[in-house]
Design a protein around this motif. Structure first.
Motif, PDB file in Angstrom:
ATOM      1  N   GLY A  57      -2.246  14.873   5.589  1.00 28.67           N
ATOM      2  CA  GLY A  57      -1.497  13.998   4.823  1.00 28.67           C
ATOM      3  C   GLY A  57       0.091  14.319   4.832  1.00 28.67           C
ATOM      4  O   GLY A  57       0.951  13.362   5.167  1.00 28.67           O
ATOM      5  N   ILE A  78      -5.671   4.827  -4.664  1.00 23.54           N
ATOM      6  CA  ILE A  78      -6.315   5.025  -3.033  1.00 23.54           C
ATOM      7  C   ILE A  78      -6.836   6.560  -3.164  1.00 23.54           C
ATOM      8  O   ILE A  78      -6.084   7.521  -3.699  1.00 23.54           O
ATOM      9  CB  ILE A  78      -5.176   4.889  -1.743  1.00 23.54           C
ATOM     10  CG1 ILE A  78      -4.636   3.489  -2.038  1.00 23.54           C
ATOM     11  CG2 ILE A  78      -5.739   5.471  -0.822  1.00 23.54           C
ATOM     12  CD1 ILE A  78      -3.471   3.471  -1.043  1.00 23.54           C
ATOM     13  N   ARG A  79      -8.053   6.684  -2.925  1.00 25.00           N
ATOM     14  CA  ARG A  79      -8.473   8.151  -3.094  1.00 25.00           C
ATOM     15  C   ARG A  79      -8.212   8.668  -1.837  1.00 25.00           C
ATOM     16  O   ARG A  79      -8.403   8.163  -0.762  1.00 25.00           O
ATOM     17  CB  ARG A  79     -10.266   8.058  -3.199  1.00 25.00           C
ATOM     18  CG  ARG A  79     -10.684   9.285  -3.823  1.00 25.00           C
ATOM     19  CD  ARG A  79     -12.143   9.200  -4.236  1.00 25.00           C
ATOM     20  NE  ARG A  79     -13.034  10.235  -4.196  1.00 25.00           N
ATOM     21  CZ  ARG A  79     -13.971  10.398  -4.239  1.00 25.00           C
ATOM     22  NH1 ARG A  79     -14.886   9.404  -4.147  1.00 25.00           N
ATOM     23  NH2 ARG A  79     -14.705  11.613  -4.282  1.00 25.00           N
ATOM     24  N   GLN A  80      -7.791  10.062  -1.676  1.00 23.27           N
ATOM     25  CA  GLN A  80      -7.282  10.845  -0.389  1.00 23.27           C
ATOM     26  C   GLN A  80      -8.595  11.667  -0.198  1.00 23.27           C
ATOM     27  O   GLN A  80      -9.233  12.083  -0.999  1.00 23.27           O
ATOM     28  CB  GLN A  80      -6.014  11.470  -0.803  1.00 23.27           C
ATOM     29  CG  GLN A  80      -5.030  10.437  -0.892  1.00 23.27           C
ATOM     30  CD  GLN A  80      -3.903  11.360  -1.408  1.00 23.27           C
ATOM     31  OE1 GLN A  80      -3.856  12.363  -1.726  1.00 23.27           O
ATOM     32  NE2 GLN A  80      -2.681  10.576  -1.809  1.00 23.27           N
ATOM     33  N   ILE A  81      -8.544  12.142   1.054  1.00 26.33           N
ATOM     34  CA  ILE A  81      -9.485  13.066   1.517  1.00 26.33           C
ATOM     35  C   ILE A  81      -9.278  14.417   0.630  1.00 26.33           C
ATOM     36  O   ILE A  81     -10.313  15.189   0.756  1.00 26.33           O
ATOM     37  CB  ILE A  81      -9.809  13.194   2.903  1.00 26.33           C
ATOM     38  CG1 ILE A  81      -8.244  14.088   3.482  1.00 26.33           C
ATOM     39  CG2 ILE A  81      -9.759  11.874   3.721  1.00 26.33           C
ATOM     40  CD1 ILE A  81      -8.469  14.269   4.959  1.00 26.33           C
ATOM     41  N   SER A  82      -8.042  14.554   0.439  1.00 24.67           N
ATOM     42  CA  SER A  82      -7.848  15.846  -0.329  1.00 24.67           C
ATOM     43  C   SER A  82      -8.288  15.841  -1.915  1.00 24.67           C
ATOM     44  O   SER A  82      -8.279  16.832  -2.390  1.00 24.67           O
ATOM     45  CB  SER A  82      -6.282  16.063  -0.457  1.00 24.67           C
ATOM     46  OG  SER A  82      -5.457  14.896  -0.878  1.00 24.67           O
ATOM     47  N   ILE A  97       1.123  -1.330   0.078  1.00 25.40           N
ATOM     48  CA  ILE A  97      -0.014  -0.123   0.024  1.00 25.40           C
ATOM     49  C   ILE A  97       0.735   1.119  -0.155  1.00 25.40           C
ATOM     50  O   ILE A  97       2.224   1.153   0.283  1.00 25.40           O
ATOM     51  CB  ILE A  97      -0.723   0.048   1.362  1.00 25.40           C
ATOM     52  CG1 ILE A  97      -1.936   0.871   1.005  1.00 25.40           C
ATOM     53  CG2 ILE A  97      -0.297   0.220   2.433  1.00 25.40           C
ATOM     54  CD1 ILE A  97      -3.257   0.909   2.290  1.00 25.40           C
ATOM     55  N   TRP A  98       0.364   2.400  -0.243  1.00 25.82           N
ATOM     56  CA  TRP A  98       0.957   3.732  -0.344  1.00 25.82           C
ATOM     57  C   TRP A  98       2.037   3.768  -1.383  1.00 25.82           C
ATOM     58  O   TRP A  98       3.022   4.334  -1.308  1.00 25.82           O
ATOM     59  CB  TRP A  98       1.540   4.021   1.016  1.00 25.82           C
ATOM     60  CG  TRP A  98       0.626   3.948   2.135  1.00 25.82           C
ATOM     61  CD1 TRP A  98       0.882   3.305   3.185  1.00 25.82           C
ATOM     62  CD2 TRP A  98      -0.710   4.636   2.208  1.00 25.82           C
ATOM     63  NE1 TRP A  98      -0.341   3.250   3.895  1.00 25.82           N
ATOM     64  CE2 TRP A  98      -1.200   4.330   3.489  1.00 25.82           C
ATOM     65  CE3 TRP A  98      -1.292   5.328   1.513  1.00 25.82           C
ATOM     66  CZ2 TRP A  98      -2.399   4.621   4.090  1.00 25.82           C
ATOM     67  CZ3 TRP A  98      -2.686   5.774   1.739  1.00 25.82           C
ATOM     68  CH2 TRP A  98      -3.292   5.604   3.294  1.00 25.82           C
ATOM     69  N   ALA A 102      -4.922  18.876   2.349  1.00 28.55           N
ATOM     70  CA  ALA A 102      -4.078  18.093   2.032  1.00 28.55           C
ATOM     71  C   ALA A 102      -3.093  17.797   3.246  1.00 28.55           C
ATOM     72  O   ALA A 102      -2.192  16.878   3.352  1.00 28.55           O
ATOM     73  CB  ALA A 102      -3.368  18.812   0.716  1.00 28.55           C
TER      74      ALA A 102
END
Lengths: 370, 403, 370, 403
Positions: free
Chosen positions: B361, B199-203, B155-156, B358
Motif C-alpha cells: 500500500g 474498504i477492507r485492506q489486505i493489511s 473511493i479511497w 502494509a
C-alpha cells in the motif's frame, strides 16, 4: 535431448488444470483465508480421490507408484491454484520421510493411509524464531516419550501424525507421533497466510517412535529437504505464473490517460522481468525434477538452484502484481493478496532464500572438490 | 554548515517546548476516550493556546508562523507520544485549497472550526476508474436551480465516516476535454444521500472508504473556482498532498532489522555475524541516512525561506520499496516462524509481518512508484511527458476499458 | 539548521566550475587517456596556482588554512570534470598523512612544497590482488631502508615521494620515501582508466623515514581512509552527476520512433533512479563533509555512508549513461567511457564497496555498544 | 525426461564426432595464417566434406540437415578449439534472406561460395540516426536506368573491410510512410565509391565499421523483393539475428568468478569464505543454470521439429547485465589491483577488466536491454505496442532531432 514432460504427463497436467479450475477457484482460497475452517476439506477429499496423495507411494502400499515427474506436474498445478490444503506437509514431507527412512512396520502402518487420504501427516521442526540447528533443540525423546513444544507447525492442527525433530541420547532424531493421544496439545496460531493452517504443538510424555536411525535426524532432514525443495519450487513457480497472469490481464483491461496501462513501458518491462524470472525458475525446476526422479547425484545442487530461483520469482511476481493493480490490488476484495501471502509462506517454510543460497554454494564446493 | 537553530529559531523552539512540556495530555485525561475524541481533545488544547495550524493566518485560527517554525514545532511535539491526528487531510490539503479559492466569509466560517478540531474534513477525488489518472474521473454533477445534483461513487476517502465536510471534484461537462470539464466543490458530509462503506485492506486495516452519492445536493455557493476550473483548483489540493504523505512512517527500518538480526540466531550465531546480512543492512542504513540528510537540506531551504523542490518525492520512491524488502528480509531471518503474525508471539508484536502486508500500500497510496519516477523525471530533470492520447479531445471520446 | 554550504563556499564552487570548464573540457581527459602523457601538467600547474593543493594546509606551512568544506567543493568539481591529475593521491592521501602524523621536520620539509605544487605525493599500499592486511605485507623497512614491491600505485610515476606501508619490527608502518633516488624503480602499468596514471614501484634498500609511530601504520591508514573517503565520495558524486547530465542531454535530443527517447518511461525511470541515487549520495556527502570539517566522532560512520552511497551512485549513473546512448555510447569517440572508467577506479582505489559496507556496520556496532 | 539423444541423433553425433576428430586443423596447419585465413581454411575443409552450413539444401552447398543436427554438430565442434568464424552474419543472416527472396540462379551463384568460406558477407542496415529504431534509416537509393545510385552512410557493420558482399536496406521513397518506402539489395562490397572506416570501441576493439557510399551503383537485378518491400525482407534477416547473438559469449561467468573468489584473499582469508560473496555467487549460478536449462528446453523443441519462441531473448536480457555486474564485482574482489589491465599482470590475462569494458556493448548490440524487454512483453506476453507517432505518416514528416 528430451528435456520435456511426456505426453502422458502433459495429459495429467491438463486433467489437473481442469479439475482445479472446477474445484479450486480463488473463491475457495478466500473462504479458507477469511473463514474458520483450517483447510478446504471438500477439495482435499477430491484430491485424494484423484489419487494425488498416492502418486509416488509404491503399489505395495496401495500407491500409484508413479514418478516424481508426475508429482511435479501436480505440485505446479496446486501452486497455480494456491490450493488451501495440507498437500505439501503430508506428501512432500511426511510421506517422503516414511519412504526414505520408515521401518517396514511404519511404512505399512502409514503409507496406505497416506495414499488413501485417511491420514494426513506434517513435519514439526521449528521451535520459535531463527533456523533450528541441532544444538538449539529443546524437544526431547527418551524411552519412546516425547516432550517439548514445536511452533509453528504447518498443518499441525489438521494432521493425524507429526514427524518431530527432537533430541535423543544419540543426538537430533526424527520421531513419529500420533497427534490423537493425550499428551499432545494443539493450538492454532495466527499467520500471514491463513489460507494454510499453522499450529503450536506441545508434547508432554507423548508416545513416539523413532524414524530412521536415532541421532541421524539432521542427516535425514537434509535429504528430505532437498527432495521437498524441488516440489516446493514447482508450487512456487506455479504461483508466480498465476501472479503474472493476473497482472497481465489487469494491465490489458485497465486504462490510464486514455490507453491500457499495458502499453506503458514501466508496466511492460515489469511484467517482462517477471516472465524472465519465472521462465528461468521453471527451467531450473525441470532440472530439479529430473534429478529427483532419477535420484541423481546432482540433486543437492539442482534442488537448491530450483528453490532459490523459485523463491525470488514468486516474491517478485506477487509483489509486482499488486503494484500493477494499484489501489484495487491492495483491497481485501481482490485476489492479489493470495499469491503475495503464499509466496512468503513457501519461501520460509523449509528454509529461506539465504539458507538455500548457502546450501547451493556448499554443494557446488563439494561437487568441485570431488 | 551546522545543525544549530538561528537565534530566532532557538527562541521559538524554547517557547514551543515549554508549552508542550506543560500541556501534553496525560494518560488520565485520555483514559476512556476513543481515538477521535483523543485527537479532538489535543487539537482543541493546541488551538486554545494558539499552537494549532501555526502557519495559518491568525484570523483563520492559526499563528502566522513560518515554515521552519512549523518544522520546529513538529520536532518538539514528536518528542512526546500524542494522540494520532485525524486532521491531516483537512488541515493539510483542504484548508490550503479553501484559503486559495473560497471567499473570505466562507473561510471565516469554516477554518477556525477546522483548526480547533471541532470539524474533520475529508477529500473525495479518486474514483474506481481513476487511480493514477486522477483527472479521468467520471462522477457527474448536474446543475438544478441554485444547487448541483450529484450521483455516483468516490473511493479511497480516508476518514469519510467521521468527517463533517469534504472537498470533491466532479465532471460537469463530459463533452469538454478531460481537464476542462471538471468543477470543484466542498460539501457537508451529513447531506442526505451519502452512504459510506469502509474498504477492507489486505493489511487488515480499513483506512479508506467508498462513498456513494444518490441525488446529493450541493449549493452552488459551495463551488470553488469557476465551472470547468476544477482541475486547477484540484492542483492546489494535490500540491499539498505530496508534502503530507511520507514513506509509510513508523514501520520497519534499519534499527528494527539491525536489532532483530542481533537477536535472532542462524546456525547457532546471531544473524548479524553473517556478512551477507551485514551488507544488506549497510545498504539500507545508507539509504535511510541519505533520506534523512536530504530532509536536512530541505529544512535548510525552508529556514532560508526557500521552497524545497519536488525532490521530496524521493522519500516515498525510495522508502516504500525499501520497507517492503526489509520486511520480507526480516521474515526470512525469522525462518519458519516468520509466518506467525500474532501480537503476543511475534517479534515486536508483529511489526515485520504487519509491514510486509502494509508496504504494498505504501508503494501505491499518494502516487505509485511509477508515478513518482515520472514526477522526478519530468519536474526535476525536465524530461518531457509521455505521449498523451487523452489531450484535446472530448472526455466522452477518450478510450476506456469499456470501449 | 544550516545544512548547506556558505555563500563564500558557493562562490568558490562557481569559480571552480568556470575554471574547469575552461581548463578541463573532456578533450583534455581524452588527450591523457589516449596519449603518452601520464597527467595533464598544464591543468595541474593551474590548479596549483589556484591554490587548491594548499586548501587545508595551515598557513604556517604556506597553505591557505581553509576548511574541509572548501576542499569538498573542489573535490566535487574535480570529480565532475573527471580531471586527469594526481589530486586525490597528493592532497587527500599524502598531504593528509603528513598533517595527521608527520614530524615537525617532515611537515616543514614537505607541506610547503605540497602547498606550492612543487612536490606531488602518493600512497603505496597494495601488493597485488586482494585487500592488504598486516599479515600479508611483504615490503619491509629496516634501519631506514625500504625493500619491496608495490603495485598498483596510483600516480606512482608522477609523484616525488610516496607514503609506503611496510613491515617494521614493530609491525606495519607508514614510511616516507623520496622517489628520486637510486634504489627506487618505477614502471607504469596499463589500467582500466589510463586518464589516471598507475605504476609499479620497486624499492631496493631505498632510504625511507618512518611517519608516525612505527608499527601503527594500519591505525594511521584507517583514520586517513576515513578522511579521504569523504573527499573521494565528493569526486564520485560529481562524476555521477556528469554521467546523469550526459545521459539526459542525449535522451532529450535523440529520437526513436518519431519522438525523443526522453519521452519513454524506460529512459525516464532509469534517469530518475540515477537522480535519486545521486541525491541521496550527495546528502550523505554533506554529512561526511560536516563530520570531516568538525572532526566529529561520527566521522567513521559518516565516511563509510558517503562512500558506499557514492560508489553505488557512480556505477549506476556511468553504466546507464552508456546504455542511454546506445551504440554511440560504446564508441571511443564519445565521452561516455570517461565516467565509466573513473567510477571503477574511484570505487576500488581506497577499498571497495564491500570493504566499506563492513566498515560501516562495524562503526555502527561500536557506536551502539558505547 | 532425459538428456539422451534419440537413436538417429546419436548416430549423427557419432558421425560428426568422428569426422571432427580426424579433421580439426592442427597448430602446424594454422601457423603463420591470420585470423581470416584460418577461418577460411577451416570453413573450406568442412565444406569439402559436406559439414558446412549443414542445414542448407545440398544444392546451395549444405547438407540438408535439421535444426537439432545443427545443434549437435555445434556441440561436438565446441569441444575443440577451432578458428573463430567470420561467417556468422553471412551464413546466419544474409543467406536465409537470399534463400527466401533471391531467385534460384542467384542462389546457385552466390550460396556455395558463402558456404565454402570463399566469400564473406556483411549486413548494412543501421545508420547513425537509427539505433533501436532500425526502420528510421534515411540513406537514399535513386533509380538511374537499370541501376540504383546510392549515397550516404551506414554504421555498425561488422567485418565490412574483409567482406566480399553485403546486404543493405535503403530508402527509395521518403514520402511514403516509414516502413513502406524501403527497398532491400545485395551488393558487391568492392564496388567503386565505398569507403570503410573502423569504429574504435571503448573496449579497445574495433569490430564494427562505418561504411560511406558515394555514387555507388547497384544493379536493379540485385534488388530482393519489390521496391517498397524492403522492411518485409529485412525482417527475414532480423529474425535470424536474435538466434545468432548470444549473451556476450565467453566472458566472465560463475566459474571464473568462483575461481577468483577462491584464490583471492580478503582480510587474510579467501573471499569465497565471505557469506556476502557466496550469496551473490549463488544468484549468478542460479541465473546461469536457468539459462542453460531454458536452452535445453529449446533444444528439445528443435529436436521435435518445433520452433523455439522468442523466449530466447531472455538469454541476452539476463546475460548481458549479469556479465557487467559480475565483472564489476570481480574487480572489487581484486581491490586496488583490479584497476590493472594487463595480459601478463592481471588475473586470467585481464578477462575481468576486458569484460567490464566490453559488457556495456553486450547490453546494446543486437537490441538493447530495453528493446529486449519490449520484445518479451509484446511477442511473448502479448502486450500491446507503445503509442506510435511515426505510423501512417510520410517518413519525411516524422519528427527528428533536427525538427
Amino acid at each position: 535431448m528430451n528435456f520435456e514432460f511426456s505426453e502422458e504427463q502433459n495429459m495429467l497436467r491438463e486433467q489437473a488444470q481442469g479439475f482445479l479450475q472446477d474445484n479450486c477457484p480463488t473463491s475457495r482460497v478466500r473462504s479458507i483465508l477469511d473463514g474458520e475452517e483450517s483447510f478446504d476439506k471438500d477439495l482435499w477429499q477430491k484430491v485424494v480421490e484423484m489419487g494425488w496423495t498416492a502418486t509416488v507411494i509404491p503399489e505395495e502400499y496401495d500407491g500409484l507408484g508413479l514418478s516424481y515427474l508426475e508429482l511435479s506436474v501436480i505440485a505446479e498445478e496446486l501452486g497455480k491454484a494456491i490450493a488451501p490444503i495440507p498437500f505439501s506437509s503430508s506428501v512432500y514431507l511426511a510421506t517422503e520421510i516414511l519412504l526414505a527412512a520408515g521401518s517396514a512396520e511404519q511404512k505399512s502402518d502409514w503409507l496406505p493411509k497416506l495414499a488413501a487420504g485417511s491420514a494426513i501427516g506434517c513435519l514439526a521442526v521449528a521451535e520459535g524464531s531463527g533456523t533450528t540447528s541441532g544444538s538449539g533443540l529443546t524437544s526431547e525423546i527418551k524411552g519412546g516419550k516425547l516432550t517439548g513444544i514445536k511452533i509453528p507447525v504447518a498443518d499441525g492442527d489438521i494432521a493425524d501424525f507429526a514427524m518431530v525433530l527432537a533430541q535423543s541420547d544419540q543426538g537430533p532424531t526424527v520421531c513419529l507421533v500420533s497427534l490423537n493421544q493425550s499428551g499432545v496439545g494443539c493450538e492454532r496460531v495466527k499467520t500471514l497466510d491463513p489460507s494454510r493452517s499453522h499450529a503450536c504443538l506441545s508434547f508432554t510424555e507423548a508416545t513416539a517412535e523413532v524414524v530412521g536411525e536415532s541421532g541421524q535426524g539432521l542427516v535425514l532432514l537434509e535429504s528430505i529437504y532437498n527432495r521437498a525443495a524441488v516440489l516446493f519450487a514447482w508450487e512456487q513457480v506455479g504461483g508466480a505464473d498465476t501472479a503474472l497472469d493476473m497482472a497481465k490481464e489487469y494491465a490489458l483491461g485497465r486504462f490510464a490517460f486514455g490507453r491500457p496501462i499495458a502499453t506503458y513501458q514501466a508496466i511492460k518491462h515489469k511484467l517482462a522481468h517477471a516472465y524472465v524470472k519465472n521462465t528461468l525458475a521453471r527451467s531450473n525446476c525441470y532440472f530439479g525434477a529430473w534429478a529427483l526422479a532419477t535420484d541423481a547425484k546432482e540433486l543437492p545442487i539442482a534442488a537448491a538452484t530450483a528453490r532459490v530461483a523459485a523463491i525470488q520469482a514468486y516474491y517478485y511476481a506477487s509483489k509486482e502484481n499488486i503494484q500493477t493493480h494499484g489501489g484495487m490490488g491492495f483491497t481485501w476484495e481482490f485476489d492479489c493478496q493470495f499469491p503475495y501471502r503464499r509466496s512468503k509462506l513457501l519461501a520460509i517454510n523449509i528454509g529461506s532464500e539465504a539458507v538455500w543460497q548457502e546450501k547451493l554454494i556448499q554443494a557446488i564446493e563439494k561437487d568441485r572438490a570431488a | 554548515m551546522d545543525f544549530k537553530d538561528t537565534q530566532q529559531e532557538a527562541e521559538f523552539r524554547i517557547e514551543a517546548a515549554k508549552w508542550l512540556g506543560e500541556n501534553i495530555p496525560t494518560d488520565a485525561e485520555l483514559e476512556g476516550l476513543d481515538h477521535i475524541q483523543r485527537a479532538k481533545l489535543w487539537q482543541k488544547r493546541k488551538y486554545d493556546a494558539g499552537w494549532a495550524c501555526i502557519r495559518w493566518p491568525k484570523e483563520h485560527g492559526g499563528r502566522g508562523a513560518n515554515a521552519i517554525e512549523q518544522v520546529i514545532f513538529d520536532q518538539e511535539q514528536g518528542k512526546y507520544k500524542t494522540p494520532d491526528s485525524i486532521f491531516g487531510i483537512g488541515q493539510g490539503m483542504c484548508a490550503p485549497t479553501m484559503m486559495a479559492w473560497a471567499n473570505e466569509d466562507q473561510n471565516k466560517q469554516y477554518m477556525p472550526a477546522l483548526a480547533s478540531g471541532e470539524h474533520v474534513w475529508c477529500q473525495l477525488f479518486s474514483e474506481p476508474a481513476g487511480g493514477s489518472d486522477l483527472a479521468a474521473l467520471r462522477m457527474r454533477a448536474v446543475k438544478d436551480g441554485d444547487d448541483w445534483v450529484v450521483n455516483g461513487q468516490k473511493i479511497w476517502t480516508s476518514g469519510a465516516h467521521y468527517s463533517d465536510y469534504g472537498v470533491l471534484v466532479l465532471r460537469t461537462d463530459p463533452d469538454m476535454p478531460k481537464h476542462q470539464g471538471l468543477t470543484y466543490f466542498f460539501l457537508d458530509m451529513k447531506s442526505p444521500g451519502i452512504e459510506i462503506k469502509p474498504i477492507r485492506q489486505i493489511s487488515g486495516g480499513a483506512n479508506f472508504n467508498e462513498v456513494y452519492f444518490t441525488d446529493v445536493r450541493i449549493p452552488d455557493a459551495q463551488r470553488l473556482g469557476a465551472v470547468g476550473q476544477g482541475w486547477q483548483v484540484a492542483l492546489t489540493t494535490l500540491m499539498n498532498e505530496r508534502a503530507s504523505i511520507g514513506g509509510g512512517g513508523g514501520g520497519v527500518n534499519f534499527d528494527s532489522v539491525f536489532e532483530l538480526a542481533s537477536n535472532t540466531n542462524v546456525d547457532d550465531q546471531p544473524a548479524i555475524k553473517d556478512a551477507g546480512v551485514r551488507r544488506k543492512l549497510a545498504d539500507w542504513y545508507v539509504q535511510e541516512a541519505g533520506l534523512k540528510f536530504t530532509g536536512y537540506r530541505s529544512m535548510t531551504a525552508l529556514s532560508r525561506g526557500e521552497i524545497p523542490g519536488p525532490e521530496n518525492s524521493i522519500g516515498k520512491l525510495v522508502g516504500a520499496p525499501k520497507q517492503q524488502d526489509m520486511a520480507s528480509f526480516a521474515l526470512d531471518l525469522l525462518d519458519a516462524s516468520g509466518i506467525i503474525w500474532d501480537e503476543d508471539l511475534s517479534a515486536r508484536a508483529g511489526l515485520f509481518q504487519a509491514t510486509y502486508m502494509a508496504s504494498p500500500g505504501f508503494r501505491i497510496a499518494g502516487g505509485t512508484d511509477e508515478i513518482m519516477a515520472n514526477i522526478i523525471a519530468e519536474r526535476v530533470l525536465g524530461m518531457p511527458q509521455d505521449i498523451r492520447v487523452d489531450k484535446g479531445i472530448p472526455f466522452s471520446e477518450i478510450p476506456t476499458s469499456g470501449s
